[in-house]
Scaffold this active site. Structure first.
Site, PDB file in Angstrom:
ATOM      1  N   ASN A  23       0.840  -0.929  -0.091  1.00 52.89           N
ATOM      2  CA  ASN A  23      -0.060  -0.308  -0.354  1.00 52.89           C
ATOM      3  C   ASN A  23       1.012   1.563   0.124  1.00 52.89           C
ATOM      4  O   ASN A  23       1.426   1.946   0.913  1.00 52.89           O
ATOM      5  CB  ASN A  23      -0.869  -0.091   1.207  1.00 52.89           C
ATOM      6  CG  ASN A  23      -1.641   0.870   1.692  1.00 52.89           C
ATOM      7  OD1 ASN A  23      -1.908   1.590   0.345  1.00 52.89           O
ATOM      8  ND2 ASN A  23      -2.207   1.144   2.636  1.00 52.89           N
ATOM      9  N   HIS A  26      -9.123   0.602   4.342  1.00 53.67           N
ATOM     10  CA  HIS A  26      -8.522   1.108   4.942  1.00 53.67           C
ATOM     11  C   HIS A  26      -8.767   2.049   6.580  1.00 53.67           C
ATOM     12  O   HIS A  26      -9.802   3.040   5.958  1.00 53.67           O
ATOM     13  CB  HIS A  26      -7.199   2.204   4.359  1.00 53.67           C
ATOM     14  CG  HIS A  26      -6.093   1.798   4.676  1.00 53.67           C
ATOM     15  ND1 HIS A  26      -5.894   2.763   6.405  1.00 53.67           N
ATOM     16  CD2 HIS A  26      -4.592   0.672   5.501  1.00 53.67           C
ATOM     17  CE1 HIS A  26      -4.799   2.662   6.541  1.00 53.67           C
ATOM     18  NE2 HIS A  26      -4.202   1.681   5.088  1.00 53.67           N
ATOM     19  N   GLY A  83       2.200   3.034  11.189  1.00 48.57           N
ATOM     20  CA  GLY A  83       3.041   3.813  10.873  1.00 48.57           C
ATOM     21  C   GLY A  83       4.036   3.419  11.403  1.00 48.57           C
ATOM     22  O   GLY A  83       4.745   4.684  12.466  1.00 48.57           O
TER      23      GLY A  83
HETATM   24  P1  PGA Z   1       2.784   0.517   7.277  1.00 48.45           P
HETATM   25  O1  PGA Z   1       1.511   0.997   7.635  1.00 48.45           O
HETATM   26  O2  PGA Z   1       3.189  -0.452   7.232  1.00 48.45           O
HETATM   27  O3  PGA Z   1       3.787   1.917   6.983  1.00 48.45           O
HETATM   28  O4  PGA Z   1       1.885   0.391   9.146  1.00 48.45           O
HETATM   29  C1  PGA Z   1       0.593  -0.126   6.950  1.00 48.45           C
HETATM   30  C2  PGA Z   1      -0.695   0.094   6.275  1.00 48.45           C
HETATM   31  O5  PGA Z   1      -1.338   1.151   6.561  1.00 48.45           O
HETATM   32  O6  PGA Z   1      -1.492  -0.512   5.751  1.00 48.45           O
END
Ligand code: PGA
Length: 269
Positions: A8, A95, A171
């Site tokens: 993503n 999401h 994140g």
């Molecule tokens: P991340 O995001 O791997 O940066 O934590 C995952 C997501 O929001 O699908």
């Protein structure tokens, strides 16, 4: 079930040139891994450009969202028939970053049904924003899934891919991702909900993924310890090397190679 890793890219990168570079790097980085399905979800504005690039049988394209309608007065939205013209057969739906903008469970359910009706495989994101000792997060996830299930025929449930993404774990760094026992329990719980709703015949086809601070250093442990069928990767998916390492660690191929080595003459290497 074949494992799957979904990239993503969110609202990155800033140019088509950079998108092409990351896409090419991703294809190269995962080329050797033959047993894991890979889906790249760029910003929709880059979709046609990437669909024109040399395609790899290992890497499919997808989108990060999809309208609940097919056409009409829906400013800013993109529909299933529009994206399927660009070799995109996957869509992330629900999401948490979209839910935070006001997307309700009902809208998510409509989007999922619309995707399936148009031959797009939805990757449905669910997950709580916080945990508590009473286990309210289970009820939260159950409520999110119940609305999606109620919009589908029992047999269409097998077309779902479910991504469990606890909002609090998105994140962050690898050490802040979910703990393995907590993940394992939630994956079992989601599997139980699927079986209760549709029976094993359909539920057993559904892949359950985890997303939230997946990095090369924690990917293998999350998948094996969590009993997962794959991963949804955000920030690390923008670095082809890191993403390739994640896909590799999900693969069962290295295990087979080491089994061979154990039985062969490279025992001590
Ligand atoms: P991340 O995001 O791997 O940066 O934590 C995952 C997501 O929001 O699908």
């Amino acid at each position: 079930m074949q494992k799957i890793v979904v990239a993503n890219w969110k609202m990155n990168p800033l140019s088509a040139k950079e998108a092409k570079r990351i896409f090419a790097g991703t294809k190269e980085a995962v080329a050797k891994v033959k047993d894991v399905e890979v889906v790249v979800c760029p910003p929709v504005v880059f979709l046609s450009e990437l669909a024109r690039e040399r395609q790899s049988v290992r890497v499919a394209l997808g989108v990060q969202d999809l309208s609940h309608e097919v056409h009409g007065a829906y400013t800013g939205q993109v529909s299933a028939p529009m994206v399927s013209g660009y070799k995109s057969k996957w869509a992330i739906v629900g999401h948490s970053e979209r839910r935070a903008l006001g997307e309700t469970n009902d809208i998510v359910a409509e989007k999922v049904a619309r995707a399936i009706a148009n031959g797009i495989a939805p990757i449905v994101c669910v997950g709580e924003s916080e945990r508590n000792d009473e286990g309210a997060h289970y009820l939260f996830v159950q409520a999110q899934l119940a609305v999606v299930f109620s919009a589908l025929k029992r047999k269409d449930v097998e077309k779902l891919t479910i991504a469990y993404e606890p909002v609090w774990a998105i994140g962050k760094s690898a050490t802040e991702a979910i703990q393995i026992p907590e993940l394992y329990e939630m994956v079992l719980y989601i599997r139980k909900l699927l079986i209760e709703h549709s029976g094993r015949r359909y539920a057993d086809h559904v892949r359950i993924l985890y997303g939230g601070s997946v990095k090369p250093e924690n990917a293998a442990e999350l998948v094996r310890g969590g009993g997962l069928d794959g991963l949804l990767v955000g920030s690390a998916s923008l670095e082809p090397k890191a993403f390739g390492a994640i896909v590799e660690s999900v693969s069962d191929m290295p295990k087979k190679a080491s089994a061979k080595a154990r039985s062969g003459r490279h025992l001590d290497v």
